[in-house]
Write a protein that holds these residues in place. Structure first.
Motif, PDB file in Angstrom:
ATOM      1  N   LYS A   4     -80.172  80.172  34.823  1.00 57.36           N
ATOM      2  CA  LYS A   4     -78.744  80.445  34.709  1.00 57.36           C
ATOM      3  C   LYS A   4     -78.225  81.088  35.983  1.00 57.36           C
ATOM      4  N   ALA A   5     -76.906  80.972  36.183  1.00 62.76           N
ATOM      5  CA  ALA A   5     -76.291  81.465  37.411  1.00 62.76           C
ATOM      6  C   ALA A   5     -76.448  82.976  37.520  1.00 62.76           C
ATOM      7  N   PRO A   6     -76.659  83.498  38.714  1.00 60.68           N
ATOM      8  CA  PRO A   6     -76.700  84.947  38.911  1.00 60.68           C
ATOM      9  C   PRO A   6     -75.352  85.564  38.565  1.00 60.68           C
ATOM     10  N   TYR A   7     -75.385  86.758  38.009  1.00 59.25           N
ATOM     11  CA  TYR A   7     -74.156  87.386  37.541  1.00 59.25           C
ATOM     12  C   TYR A   7     -73.950  88.746  38.189  1.00 59.25           C
ATOM     13  N   ILE A   8     -72.726  89.243  38.063  1.00 65.39           N
ATOM     14  CA  ILE A   8     -72.374  90.562  38.562  1.00 65.39           C
ATOM     15  C   ILE A   8     -71.250  91.113  37.692  1.00 65.39           C
ATOM     16  N   ARG A   9     -71.180  92.419  37.607  1.00 66.55           N
ATOM     17  CA  ARG A   9     -70.154  93.041  36.773  1.00 66.55           C
ATOM     18  C   ARG A   9     -68.781  92.908  37.443  1.00 66.55           C
ATOM     19  N   ALA A  10     -67.761  92.655  36.614  1.00 67.21           N
ATOM     20  CA  ALA A  10     -66.419  92.350  37.126  1.00 67.21           C
ATOM     21  C   ALA A  10     -65.764  93.518  37.849  1.00 67.21           C
ATOM     22  N   VAL A  11     -66.359  94.703  37.763  1.00 67.89           N
ATOM     23  CA  VAL A  11     -65.821  95.844  38.511  1.00 67.89           C
ATOM     24  C   VAL A  11     -65.816  95.550  40.011  1.00 67.89           C
ATOM     25  N   CYS A  12     -66.633  94.576  40.443  1.00 66.11           N
ATOM     26  CA  CYS A  12     -66.681  94.229  41.866  1.00 66.11           C
ATOM     27  C   CYS A  12     -65.362  93.655  42.375  1.00 66.11           C
ATOM     28  N   LEU A  13     -64.466  93.255  41.456  1.00 64.36           N
ATOM     29  CA  LEU A  13     -63.162  92.711  41.864  1.00 64.36           C
ATOM     30  C   LEU A  13     -62.142  93.806  42.146  1.00 64.36           C
ATOM     31  N   MET A  14     -62.474  95.046  41.763  1.00 63.58           N
ATOM     32  CA  MET A  14     -61.564  96.151  42.052  1.00 63.58           C
ATOM     33  C   MET A  14     -61.415  96.302  43.560  1.00 63.58           C
ATOM     34  N   GLY A  15     -60.229  96.532  43.995  1.00 61.81           N
ATOM     35  CA  GLY A  15     -59.937  96.591  45.419  1.00 61.81           C
ATOM     36  C   GLY A  15     -59.309  95.291  45.869  1.00 61.81           C
ATOM     37  N   ALA A  73     -60.403  95.156  51.204  1.00 59.90           N
ATOM     38  CA  ALA A  73     -60.466  95.435  49.761  1.00 59.90           C
ATOM     39  C   ALA A  73     -61.325  96.660  49.491  1.00 59.90           C
ATOM     40  N   ALA A  74     -62.427  96.810  50.236  1.00 59.18           N
ATOM     41  CA  ALA A  74     -63.257  98.000  50.078  1.00 59.18           C
ATOM     42  C   ALA A  74     -62.528  99.246  50.570  1.00 59.18           C
ATOM     43  N   PRO A  79     -59.906 107.112  49.531  1.00 54.76           N
ATOM     44  CA  PRO A  79     -61.143 107.879  49.636  1.00 54.76           C
ATOM     45  C   PRO A  79     -61.788 108.217  48.298  1.00 54.76           C
ATOM     46  N   HIS A  80     -61.143 107.857  47.172  1.00 55.72           N
ATOM     47  CA  HIS A  80     -61.616 108.335  45.873  1.00 55.72           C
ATOM     48  C   HIS A  80     -62.583 107.391  45.179  1.00 55.72           C
ATOM     49  N   LEU A  81     -62.700 106.159  45.642  1.00 62.27           N
ATOM     50  CA  LEU A  81     -63.665 105.190  45.131  1.00 62.27           C
ATOM     51  C   LEU A  81     -63.639 105.048  43.605  1.00 62.27           C
ATOM     52  N   PRO A  82     -62.500 104.681  43.025  1.00 65.96           N
ATOM     53  CA  PRO A  82     -62.452 104.508  41.574  1.00 65.96           C
ATOM     54  C   PRO A  82     -63.353 103.391  41.081  1.00 65.96           C
ATOM     55  N   ASN A  83     -63.798 102.497  41.965  1.00 65.47           N
ATOM     56  CA  ASN A  83     -64.704 101.420  41.580  1.00 65.47           C
ATOM     57  C   ASN A  83     -66.155 101.875  41.518  1.00 65.47           C
ATOM     58  N   ALA A  84     -66.431 103.095  41.946  1.00 67.08           N
ATOM     59  CA  ALA A  84     -67.823 103.555  42.058  1.00 67.08           C
ATOM     60  C   ALA A  84     -68.102 104.785  41.224  1.00 67.08           C
ATOM     61  N   GLY A  85     -67.310 105.009  40.174  1.00 66.02           N
ATOM     62  CA  GLY A  85     -67.452 106.216  39.366  1.00 66.02           C
ATOM     63  C   GLY A  85     -68.873 106.535  38.952  1.00 66.02           C
ATOM     64  N   PRO A  86     -69.569 105.651  38.212  1.00 71.02           N
ATOM     65  CA  PRO A  86     -70.914 105.986  37.739  1.00 71.02           C
ATOM     66  C   PRO A  86     -71.923 106.132  38.867  1.00 71.02           C
ATOM     67  N   VAL A  87     -71.789 105.334  39.913  1.00 71.11           N
ATOM     68  CA  VAL A  87     -72.740 105.408  41.021  1.00 71.11           C
ATOM     69  C   VAL A  87     -72.613 106.753  41.733  1.00 71.11           C
ATOM     70  N   HIS A 147     -67.723  93.275  52.058  1.00 78.89           N
ATOM     71  CA  HIS A 147     -67.151  94.153  51.036  1.00 78.89           C
ATOM     72  C   HIS A 147     -68.239  95.025  50.417  1.00 78.89           C
ATOM     73  N   MET A 148     -69.345  94.414  50.050  1.00 78.49           N
ATOM     74  CA  MET A 148     -70.456  95.126  49.434  1.00 78.49           C
ATOM     75  C   MET A 148     -71.047  96.161  50.383  1.00 78.49           C
ATOM     76  N   MET A 149     -71.241  95.774  51.650  1.00 80.03           N
ATOM     77  CA  MET A 149     -71.856  96.684  52.611  1.00 80.03           C
ATOM     78  C   MET A 149     -70.958  97.879  52.906  1.00 80.03           C
ATOM     79  N   PHE A 150     -69.659  97.652  53.031  1.00 78.94           N
ATOM     80  CA  PHE A 150     -68.734  98.755  53.287  1.00 78.94           C
ATOM     81  C   PHE A 150     -68.708  99.701  52.084  1.00 78.94           C
TER      82      PHE A 150
END
Length: 358
Positions: A4-15, A73-74, A79-87, A147-150
């Motif tokens: 099956k296709a690799p997946y990722i959580r939709a939070v990655c679209l934030m930004g 987008a990143a 500076p508050h990173l609302p897309n990275a709360g749990p991390v 985007h991911m690296m930043f």
């Protein structure tokens, strides 16, 4: 992993969503063209096709004349990173960056199976490496990779409370763009292209930076993350149970979903939190079980995630519901393959079907 296709959580679209809207554009047509569910723009916990996410970023860059859309987008999340709360919140429970990164590696298994992050410490020359291994042996397209690296660099700066910290070098597998000024501004270090790996290299001393003392900024980050979820809800039930559920959902997969950890993030004593929930006719364990069950159901019903990857299902109730949903989904697939014509005339989005077991 299966075929099956690799997946990722939709939070990655934030930004990306916010950036596109600010530029007067609409991301929905691109989502539809790429074959991504529009519901993912609201349900940031949905697991979606990783390759289609990459395609959306590439289309946004070309269609909206934003050649650096991944980096922009990143940057939109700082500076508050609302897309990275749990991390970022995991840093509250780790004494230093090294232990925080180790916790993040565990958490990442819930976020995606499209790539595997690796921390390499013993290089022998005073540097450490954060490296990303794709699940498929291909060179990723530019935009989402940048985007991911930043995001990775920004999260590390935030967790260590060192906003001016820079890597030694950032490397990408894809070729160099014509203009690299945005990369210089984002990473503030040497950036190389056409490399063997997507990775960041930084002094080993960074791993010893303390993180656990930063309770106030970390709480603020998680609160913004939860508020971002609330803003995406069609309706919001203002109760402690709802707020606890949203916070648990933000932290699930981090191994920090016990009542003590959740209460600390919410700035309330565990006993007080339990009393407040009791006044609403529920308990922390009931809310936690319901969150796990709901997320497990959504994983099986609305994504390609294999049952074995649903680490949210760690209670007997959640496992029972997950097994029932998985079996029901399997029966539907078998019926569809046996009678394609009947299935074609009664296609209903899985999210719209009633769940008799739930």
């Amino acid at each position: 992993m299966t075929t099956k296709a690799p997946y990722i959580r939709a939070v990655c679209l934030m930004g990306l969503t916010e950036l596109v809207a600010e530029q007067g554009h609409d991301l929905v047509p691109l989502m539809a063209e790429a074959g991504l569910p529009v519901a993912a723009l609201k349900n940031i916990d949905m697991l979606i096709d990783f390759r289609r996410v990459q395609a959306v970023f590439e289309m946004a860059a070309g269609r909206f004349d934003m050649p650096d859309v991944g980096l922009r987008a990143a940057a939109r999340m700082q500076p508050h990173l609302p897309n990275a709360g749990p991390v970022v919140a995991l840093a509250r429970f780790a004494p230093n960056v090294r232990e925080w990164l180790r916790d993040v590696l565990v958490y990442w298994g819930l976020h995606t199976n499209a790539y595997r992050p690796e921390l390499i410490e013993n290089t022998g020359d005073g540097v450490a490496i954060g490296r990303w291994h794709p699940a498929e042996p291909v060179v990723w397209p530019r935009q989402f990779t940048e985007h991911m690296m930043f995001n990775q660099v920004a999260m590390t700066r935030h967790a260590a409370d060192r906003p001016d910290e820079t890597a030694t070098v950032v490397r990408f597998q894809h070729g160099a763009p014509a203009d690299v000024s945005a990369h210089a501004e984002a990473f503030r270090c040497k950036v190389e292209f056409g490399c063997e790996y997507n990775e960041s290299v930084f002094p080993t001393s960074v791993l010893d930076y303390p993180t656990g003392r930063l309770l106030t900024p970390l709480r603020s980050t998680v609160r913004r993350y939860v508020q971002h979820r609330i803003d995406r809800l069609d309706s919001y039930d203002v109760t402690y149970a709802t707020n606890v559920a949203l916070t648990i959902t933000a932290m699930i997969g981090s191994r920090k979903t016990d009542i003590t950890s959740i209460a600390e993030v919410m700035s309330v004593h565990p006993k007080q939190l339990q009393r407040l929930l009791a006044q609403e006719g529920t308990s922390f364990s009931a809310v936690l079980d319901d969150v796990r069950s709901t997320m497990a159901r959504d994983m099986v019903t609305n994504s390609s995630a294999p049952v074995g990857s649903t680490c949210v299902s760690r209670s007997p109730c959640a496992m029972a519901r997950l097994a029932c949903c998985s079996a029901r989904k399997g029966r539907l697939h078998r019926l569809a393959s046996q009678n394609p014509a009947s299935n074609a005339t009664s296609t209903v989005p899985s999210a719209a079907r009633p769940s008799p077991w739930y």
